[in-house]
Write an enzyme that holds these catalytic residues in place. Sequence first.
Site, PDB file in Angstrom:
ATOM      1  N   ASN A  43       0.877  -1.258  -0.135  1.00  0.00           N
ATOM      2  CA  ASN A  43       0.110  -0.053  -0.007  1.00  0.00           C
ATOM      3  C   ASN A  43       0.944   1.277   0.095  1.00  0.00           C
ATOM      4  OD1 ASN A  43       0.701  -0.925   2.637  1.00  0.00           O
ATOM      5  ND2 ASN A  43      -1.024   0.306   3.676  1.00  0.00           N
ATOM      6  N   ILE A  44       0.620   1.938  -0.803  1.00  0.00           N
ATOM      7  CA  ILE A  44       0.990   3.444  -1.044  1.00  0.00           C
ATOM      8  C   ILE A  44       0.344   4.671  -0.569  1.00  0.00           C
ATOM      9  CG2 ILE A  44       2.422   5.045  -2.597  1.00  0.00           C
ATOM     10  CD1 ILE A  44       3.819   2.016  -1.916  1.00  0.00           C
ATOM     11  N   GLU A  45       0.488   5.165   0.413  1.00  0.00           N
ATOM     12  CA  GLU A  45      -0.667   6.268   0.713  1.00  0.00           C
ATOM     13  C   GLU A  45       0.043   7.609   0.547  1.00  0.00           C
ATOM     14  OE1 GLU A  45      -0.923   5.761   4.964  1.00  0.00           O
ATOM     15  OE2 GLU A  45      -2.111   3.764   4.659  1.00  0.00           O
ATOM     16  N   CYS A  54      -3.987   0.684  -2.571  1.00  0.00           N
ATOM     17  CA  CYS A  54      -3.943  -0.408  -1.574  1.00  0.00           C
ATOM     18  C   CYS A  54      -2.938  -1.550  -2.256  1.00  0.00           C
ATOM     19  CB  CYS A  54      -5.125  -1.264  -1.240  1.00  0.00           C
ATOM     20  SG  CYS A  54      -6.526  -0.587  -0.322  1.00  0.00           S
ATOM     21  N   GLU A  56      -3.044  -4.688  -2.832  1.00  0.00           N
ATOM     22  CA  GLU A  56      -3.609  -5.481  -3.913  1.00  0.00           C
ATOM     23  C   GLU A  56      -3.631  -4.802  -5.407  1.00  0.00           C
ATOM     24  OE1 GLU A  56      -4.567  -4.888  -1.064  1.00  0.00           O
ATOM     25  OE2 GLU A  56      -6.115  -6.327  -0.201  1.00  0.00           O
ATOM     26  N   CYS A  89     -10.095  -4.678   0.509  1.00  0.00           N
ATOM     27  CA  CYS A  89     -11.374  -3.859   0.425  1.00  0.00           C
ATOM     28  C   CYS A  89     -12.163  -3.871  -0.699  1.00  0.00           C
ATOM     29  CB  CYS A  89     -10.722  -2.443   0.735  1.00  0.00           C
ATOM     30  SG  CYS A  89     -10.138  -1.613  -1.018  1.00  0.00           S
ATOM     31  N   CYS A  92     -10.808  -2.865  -4.145  1.00  0.00           N
ATOM     32  CA  CYS A  92      -9.792  -4.035  -4.603  1.00  0.00           C
ATOM     33  C   CYS A  92     -10.579  -5.226  -5.047  1.00  0.00           C
ATOM     34  CB  CYS A  92      -8.799  -4.182  -3.651  1.00  0.00           C
ATOM     35  SG  CYS A  92      -7.331  -3.082  -3.319  1.00  0.00           S
TER      36      CYS A  92
HETATM   37  N1  THU Z   1      -5.363  -1.461   2.661  1.00  0.00           N
HETATM   38  C1  THU Z   1      -4.676  -2.248   1.614  1.00  0.00           C
HETATM   39  O1  THU Z   1      -3.462  -2.038   1.230  1.00  0.00           O
HETATM   40  N2  THU Z   1      -5.268  -3.444   1.580  1.00  0.00           N
HETATM   41  C2  THU Z   1      -6.295  -3.751   2.046  1.00  0.00           C
HETATM   42  O2  THU Z   1      -6.753  -4.967   1.719  1.00  0.00           O
HETATM   43  C3  THU Z   1      -6.912  -3.039   3.064  1.00  0.00           C
HETATM   44  C4  THU Z   1      -6.447  -1.755   3.407  1.00  0.00           C
HETATM   45  C5  THU Z   1      -4.418  -0.437   3.021  1.00  0.00           C
HETATM   46  C6  THU Z   1      -4.959   1.121   2.560  1.00  0.00           C
HETATM   47  C7  THU Z   1      -4.432   2.114   3.576  1.00  0.00           C
HETATM   48  O3  THU Z   1      -3.181   2.428   3.178  1.00  0.00           O
HETATM   49  C8  THU Z   1      -4.289   1.192   4.740  1.00  0.00           C
HETATM   50  O4  THU Z   1      -4.074  -0.069   4.482  1.00  0.00           O
HETATM   51  C9  THU Z   1      -5.615   1.417   5.787  1.00  0.00           C
HETATM   52  O5  THU Z   1      -6.723   1.414   5.117  1.00  0.00           O
END
Ligand code: THU
Length: 133
Positions: A43-45, A54, A56, A89, A92
């Site tokens: 995940n790259i925010e 996310c 995925e 999520c 995804c």
């Molecule tokens: N996130 C994912 O990368 N995959 C998931 O299945 C659930 C959520 C990440 C998104 C965000 O960076 C952090 O988790 C919190 O929601």
Amino acid sequence: MITKEALMEQAKEALKHAYCPYSKFPVGAAILYRDGRVITGANIENVSFGATSCAERSALFAGASMGYRKGDLMAIAIAGKTEDFLPPCNICRQALVEFCLPTMPVYLLNGLGEILSLELQDLVPYSFTSLSM
Ligand code: THU
């Protein structure tokens, strides 16, 4: 082809590259392709939260950008640090539906290191897949 345990190890490795200064919630994903290749993502925010990807989708879009298409994906493993199994999520899930067959295995990890094996159709029943009317 590799085992689900080996694929999950790659997802756990990818988790180390998560960029998550806001949530502090690292996630890693590893997708196995028909030719044996594994592509990982984290995940790259973003400070503008909606611009976050996310794990995925990071992996899925990297593979799609290399030319992999529906039917080429054999399995996805998702790793986090949660006590319970960490599911993808809903955004995804829909993104996966575009590129994966309904029977494609989805492997989830829990805090005990156990792996839950599902099929994509378990996570996305009655999915939206066509614009035909
Ligand atoms: N996130 C994912 O990368 N995959 C998931 O299945 C659930 C959520 C990440 C998104 C965000 O960076 C952090 O988790 C919190 O929601």
